[in-house]
Scaffold this motif. Sequence first.
Motif, short mmCIF file in Angstrom:
data_model
loop_
_atom_site.label_atom_id
_atom_site.label_comp_id
_atom_site.label_asym_id
_atom_site.label_seq_id
_atom_site.Cartn_x
_atom_site.Cartn_y
_atom_site.Cartn_z
N GLU A 7 31.94 70.18 85.04
CA GLU A 7 31.79 69.47 83.76
C GLU A 7 32.88 69.89 82.78
O GLU A 7 33.45 69.05 82.07
CB GLU A 7 30.41 69.78 83.16
CG GLU A 7 29.23 69.16 83.91
CD GLU A 7 28.91 69.90 85.21
OE1 GLU A 7 28.24 69.32 86.08
OE2 GLU A 7 29.35 71.07 85.36
N GLN A 34 36.15 68.37 83.73
CA GLN A 34 36.20 66.97 83.32
C GLN A 34 36.60 66.85 81.85
O GLN A 34 37.43 66.00 81.50
CB GLN A 34 34.84 66.30 83.55
CG GLN A 34 34.48 66.09 85.01
CD GLN A 34 33.08 65.54 85.19
OE1 GLN A 34 32.13 66.04 84.60
NE2 GLN A 34 32.94 64.52 86.01
N SER A 52 35.92 61.16 83.67
CA SER A 52 34.47 61.04 83.84
C SER A 52 34.14 60.71 85.29
O SER A 52 33.21 59.94 85.57
CB SER A 52 33.92 59.96 82.91
OG SER A 52 34.55 58.71 83.15
#
Length: 367
Positions: free
Chosen positions: A161, A164, A170
């Motif tokens: 995460e 990203q 995404s």
Amino acid sequence: MISRIKLFIKEKIASHVHYFNGRLYKFKVDNVGNVVLEPAESTKVKLLIVSPDFVLSELQSYPIVNKKELKGLLALKKMPSDHYMINSITKKGAEVTHYRFQAGVPEAWFMLPELLMLDKFVGEDSILTVEHKKDSHYFYLTKLAKRLYYAPKVGLINSVERFQVAIGTSAPNERSLSWSNKANAILPCVNLELVKWLILFTPKQKAFNLKALLQNGLLPISLVLVVYMSVVSGMLLFQEHSLKQQLSQQSGTIKNTFALQSELNEQVALYGSLKSFVEQRYSIDNLWEVMAPFFATLDVDSINLNGKRFTFRAEAKSATQTLEKFSALAFVSDAKFDTPISKSRTGERFTISFVLREGNNEEVQVP
């Protein structure tokens, strides 16, 4: 019979390939075709795949639109451990990825970064978690705008995460490549498609036999080139004569058109500069207060403004700690990494972008 032939070919290919991540490994094929990495002693290596921990990569931009001129410039800059891959050439300029193999990497006929070997395993919809060593040292890999993005699992970037967020993707899919499966994944990529990369990553030869080179290669090639260039020169002279005749007939119209176009280009450029200045002026008042406290610990290369977003490229001992401190500033909003972190001799190189908050008169302090 066919399976035995495939196994034999696989073994022959594996015998010429090695992997290096601080230690040298060889590719070994067992009786059923599985491939594993086994420690190897120093030897004459033909194809060496190098872990990203030992390859520095940096995206560079050049205001050059001619491929031949760009190659000439890169050839002048190139050191024995440097390699350049041209990503794209547009009207705005060229983008080139600079690779440098660090000291300590064994000599080989050809050397390839591991990231390029894993290119086919990632897309813009997926993130690949790769095990760099057995049971330790992971890094993340994905593709964005047709370019590979890489970051080691260190500091703040310790999860998919956060990776990203750091690169602004995404990608919904997560995949992993363990150490035990790495050899099985990489070896099938050693095929004819590698030729385009092997040419780019061929180490510079230290010495050569000048006499043999002249006799066996340069003289025949030179003779062919002389004949070819003579024919081409004749054709170009004929075309030049024809074009000059056509140009002389329309010289008046062309001159007027060029003059009008030049005037129009100047007006458009002036308008664009004024418009950009007016649009961007609002947000630069607090920039000095934000950046000044960091100049003692950062080596800043450049600061750019794109719309409402500032971007600066710098070098520090820890990129993640710099981002943490920067995000805590009162004037700063939405700070993040714009490109993957790359290692240098004195620390880490990175690019951070942010937006200045408006209407905040609090004193700016570095946490």
